[in-house]
Write an enzyme that holds these catalytic residues in place. Structure first.
Site, PDB file in Angstrom:
ATOM      1  N   CYS A 199      69.564 -16.529  66.364  1.00 19.52           N
ATOM      2  CA  CYS A 199      68.893 -16.173  65.260  1.00 19.52           C
ATOM      3  C   CYS A 199      68.857 -14.665  64.862  1.00 19.52           C
ATOM      4  O   CYS A 199      67.803 -14.114  64.870  1.00 19.52           O
ATOM      5  CB  CYS A 199      67.429 -16.770  65.199  1.00 19.52           C
ATOM      6  SG  CYS A 199      66.693 -16.861  63.515  1.00 19.52           S
TER       7      CYS A 199
ATOM      8  N   CYS B 289      64.545 -26.256  60.884  1.00 20.72           N
ATOM      9  CA  CYS B 289      64.497 -25.190  60.392  1.00 20.72           C
ATOM     10  C   CYS B 289      64.685 -25.121  58.896  1.00 20.72           C
ATOM     11  O   CYS B 289      65.663 -25.442  58.363  1.00 20.72           O
ATOM     12  CB  CYS B 289      65.488 -24.214  60.741  1.00 20.72           C
ATOM     13  SG  CYS B 289      65.359 -22.669  60.190  1.00 20.72           S
TER      14      CYS B 289
ATOM     15  N   CYS C 259      73.289 -20.678  63.219  1.00 20.58           N
ATOM     16  CA  CYS C 259      72.809 -22.106  63.010  1.00 20.58           C
ATOM     17  C   CYS C 259      73.300 -23.182  63.641  1.00 20.58           C
ATOM     18  O   CYS C 259      72.603 -24.147  64.156  1.00 20.58           O
ATOM     19  CB  CYS C 259      72.183 -22.103  61.447  1.00 20.58           C
ATOM     20  SG  CYS C 259      71.462 -20.914  60.750  1.00 20.58           S
TER      21      CYS C 259
ATOM     22  N   ASP D 231      56.851 -10.802  68.181  1.00 22.39           N
ATOM     23  CA  ASP D 231      57.699  -9.478  68.138  1.00 22.39           C
ATOM     24  C   ASP D 231      58.724  -9.668  66.885  1.00 22.39           C
ATOM     25  O   ASP D 231      58.597 -10.839  66.269  1.00 22.39           O
ATOM     26  CB  ASP D 231      58.405  -9.122  69.539  1.00 22.39           C
ATOM     27  CG  ASP D 231      59.733 -10.162  69.714  1.00 22.39           C
ATOM     28  OD1 ASP D 231      59.668 -11.192  69.141  1.00 22.39           O
ATOM     29  OD2 ASP D 231      60.447  -9.599  70.359  1.00 22.39           O
TER      30      ASP D 231
ATOM     31  N   TYR E 142      51.523  -7.221  71.673  1.00 22.96           N
ATOM     32  CA  TYR E 142      52.781  -8.197  72.072  1.00 22.96           C
ATOM     33  C   TYR E 142      52.866  -7.989  73.478  1.00 22.96           C
ATOM     34  O   TYR E 142      52.911  -8.947  74.397  1.00 22.96           O
ATOM     35  CB  TYR E 142      53.918  -7.420  71.522  1.00 22.96           C
ATOM     36  CG  TYR E 142      55.035  -7.650  71.922  1.00 22.96           C
ATOM     37  CD1 TYR E 142      55.718  -9.085  71.928  1.00 22.96           C
ATOM     38  CD2 TYR E 142      55.776  -6.964  72.918  1.00 22.96           C
ATOM     39  CE1 TYR E 142      56.880  -9.464  72.456  1.00 22.96           C
ATOM     40  CE2 TYR E 142      57.075  -7.308  73.797  1.00 22.96           C
ATOM     41  CZ  TYR E 142      57.618  -8.395  73.564  1.00 22.96           C
ATOM     42  OH  TYR E 142      58.527  -9.096  74.192  1.00 22.96           O
TER      43      TYR E 142
ATOM     44  N   GLU F 235      59.052  -4.845  79.414  1.00 26.20           N
ATOM     45  CA  GLU F 235      58.819  -5.005  77.877  1.00 26.20           C
ATOM     46  C   GLU F 235      58.549  -3.812  77.117  1.00 26.20           C
ATOM     47  O   GLU F 235      59.033  -3.530  75.836  1.00 26.20           O
ATOM     48  CB  GLU F 235      57.565  -5.841  77.825  1.00 26.20           C
ATOM     49  CG  GLU F 235      57.721  -7.435  78.273  1.00 26.20           C
ATOM     50  CD  GLU F 235      58.892  -8.175  77.294  1.00 26.20           C
ATOM     51  OE1 GLU F 235      59.301  -7.750  76.317  1.00 26.20           O
ATOM     52  OE2 GLU F 235      59.502  -9.103  77.974  1.00 26.20           O
TER      53      GLU F 235
ATOM     54  N   CYS G 200      72.023 -23.571  67.186  1.00 23.37           N
ATOM     55  CA  CYS G 200      70.586 -23.299  67.280  1.00 23.37           C
ATOM     56  C   CYS G 200      69.950 -24.472  67.712  1.00 23.37           C
ATOM     57  O   CYS G 200      70.048 -25.914  66.992  1.00 23.37           O
ATOM     58  CB  CYS G 200      70.115 -22.784  66.023  1.00 23.37           C
ATOM     59  SG  CYS G 200      68.341 -22.507  66.186  1.00 23.37           S
TER      60      CYS G 200
HETATM   61  S1  SF4 Z   1      68.423 -22.917  62.300  1.00 19.83           S
HETATM   62 FE1  SF4 Z   1      67.053 -21.257  61.964  1.00 19.83          FE
HETATM   63  S2  SF4 Z   1      65.901 -20.516  63.558  1.00 19.83           S
HETATM   64 FE2  SF4 Z   1      68.064 -21.548  64.099  1.00 19.83          FE
HETATM   65  S3  SF4 Z   1      69.341 -19.627  63.997  1.00 19.83           S
HETATM   66 FE3  SF4 Z   1      69.570 -21.049  61.935  1.00 19.83          FE
HETATM   67  S4  SF4 Z   1      68.035 -19.575  60.745  1.00 19.83           S
HETATM   68 FE4  SF4 Z   1      67.472 -19.075  62.966  1.00 19.83          FE
END
Ligand code: SF4
Length: 355
Positions: free
Chosen positions: A191, A207, A198, A136, A118, A40, A201
Site C-alpha cells: 500500500c 478496502c 491492490c 505511523d 508510536y 524504530e 493486497c
Molecule cells: S487494497 Fe487498499 S489497503 Fe490494499 S494496497 Fe490497495 S489501497 Fe492499500
C-alpha cells in the site's frame, strides 16, 4: 477490521515478511525492547535499506542499554552519523542513562526522552506482546484507504482519535504485535504512497478506496496554509505601443508567456527596479509609474501585486531570444492566457488618466 481480514493480513505477512536484522526468524517470538526501540527510532524518516547497516553496526557496539548508558555523546553521534536528526541520538543516550530496564507501560515509556506514542506502541506490542496500538505514516495511509477517510489525523484531535481507534481495533488481539508489524510492512511494500499494489493486497476485499477505484484520493493531500506573497508586475510599453511578454525565468507561469514579475516588499521605493533592467535599458526609460494593485491567488499563494508601468522612449527592438515577445497593446488581452497578466493589464487599459 474484521477477523477474516486480520487473518488474511497475518497469512500475508508470514509469507512476505522481509528478513531484517531487527526481526527474528520466528515472527511470534517476543523481541528485545532495546532492539525495538533502536530500530524504530532509526526508522523514523529513514528508509529500511539505509537503516539495516546502521542497526547492525550499532548493536555490535552497543548491544544493550547498559553498554549504551556508559558511552559518551561523541561516540554515539559517530554511530548515528548519516541518519540525521542528531536530537534522536541525543535522546536515546539520555534515555539509556535514566533506565536500567525498559518500562513496560505506555505512560512510563512516553515519559522518556524521544519516545512518543508510536515508539511506545511498537515497544509494548513487539517486545512485550501487549495489546497496544501504533500509528505511523504507513498505517495512516492504509486506514485512510480502507475506510475512505478524507481527512488526516493531524487535522484535529477528533480526527486523530478516529485513526487511533482504528489502530486500537487492530491491536485489540493477542496477535497485536503481528497486526501492527504486518500493517507497517504492508504500507511499505504494497500500500505504497504511489501506485498501491491492490491486486496483491490481502485487504483488497475490505478496502473502500480499492473497491471504489479511488485509491489516488486517499489519504487526502495535506492542506497547506495560504502564504502571503507580495510582488511587482511590469508592464513595459515601447513608443510604438507594444507590450513586453516573457516566457520562463518567472516565479509563476513558467510554461507560458506572462508579464514579467518578481517578489518585492510592500511599499517598494519608486523608480526603475533593478529586476526590470533584465528587460529594459535604463537609458531608454521615459517614465516609471505605479498604476495600482491587484489581488490574485495561485496555489497556496495569496498574492498582492503592484503594477509598474514603464514607458520607453524608443520603438520595440527585435527580441534577443525566443523567450521575449513584443505584443501590440490592442492584442495584449487576447494574447495572455493567464488571469494574473490580464488583471495587471486591466490596470493599464482601464486607466482614466491615459498617457
Ligand atoms: S487494497 Fe487498499 S489497503 Fe490494499 S494496497 Fe490497495 S489501497 Fe492499500
Amino acid at each position: 477490521m474484521d477477523e477474516q481480514s486480520l487473518k488474511k493480513l497475518r497469512d500475508w505477512f508470514k509469507k512476505n515478511a522481509a528478513k531484517l536484522p531487527w526481526r527474528p526468524a520466528d515472527l511470534d517470538a517476543p523481541r528485545d525492547p532495546y532492539a525495538v526501540w533502536i530500530s524504530e527510532t532509526m526508522l523514523q524518516q529513514t528508509q529500511v535499506s539505509t537503516v539495516r547497516e546502521y542497526f547492525i553496526r550499532w548493536m555490535k557496539r552497543f548491544p544493550d542499554v547498559e553498554t549504551l548508558a556508559k558511552a559518551n555523546e561523541e561516540e554515539v553521534f559517530k554511530y548515528w552519523q548519516g541518519l540525521g536528526y542528531y536530537s534522536r541520538a541525543r535522546n536515546i543516550l539520555k534515555t539509556a542513562k535514566t533506565v536500567s530496564q525498559f518500562p513496560n507501560s505506555r505512560k512510563e515509556l512516553e515519559a522518556l526522552p524521544g519516545i512518543g506514542a508510536y515508539t511506545a506502541g511498537a515497544i509494548l506490542s513487539l517486545a512485550y506482546h501487549q495489546r497496544e496500538a501504533i500509528l505511523d505514516g504507513n498505517l495512516v495511509r492504509i486506514f485512510s484507504r480502507l475506510y475512505a477517510l478524507d481527512f488526516l489525523p493531524t487535522e484535529s484531535r477528533d480526527a486523530a482519535e478516529i485513526y487511533w481507534n482504528y489502530a486500537r481495533e487492530v491491536a485489540d488481539s493477542p496477535k497485536a504485535y503481528m497486526h501492527n508489524e504486518s500493517l507497517m510492512e504492508l504500507g511499505r511494500i504494497v500500500c505504497k504512497v504511489k501506485n498501491p499494489d491492490c491486486a496483491n493486497c490481502p485487504l483488497r476485499n475490505a478496502c473502500r478506496a480499492a473497491l471504489e477505484n479511488r485509491t489516488a484520493e486517499f489519504p487526502p493531500v495535506k492542506k497547506q496554509a495560504p502564504k502571503d506573497w507580495h510582488g511587482t508586475v511590469l508592464i513595459v510599453e515601447s513608443a510604438d505601443h507594444k507590450i513586453l511578454a516573457v516566457h520562463g525565468g518567472q516565479k509563476f507561469f513558467k510554461n507560458q508567456f506572462t508579464l514579467p514579475h518578481f517578489e518585492s516588499p510592500r511599499n517598494a521605493t519608486a523608480g526603475l527596479p533593478a529586476q526590470a533592467e533584465r528587460y529594459v535599458d535604463a537609458d531608454k526609460v521615459l517614465s516609471v509609474e505605479n498604476i495600482g494593485k491587484f489581488r490574485h491567488n495561485i496555489t497556496v499563494h495569496k498574492m498582492e501585486c503592484d503594477v509598474l508601468y514603464i514607458r520607453l522612449n524608443g520603438k520595440a527592438t527585435a527580441p534577443a531570444s525566443s523567450e521575449i515577445k513584443w505584443i501590440r497593446r490592442e492584442q495584449a488581452q487576447d494574447f495572455f492566457a493567464n488571469n494574473f497578466s490580464l488583471k495587471a493589464l486591466e490596470r493599464l487599459l482601464h486607466r482614466t488618466d491615459k498617457p
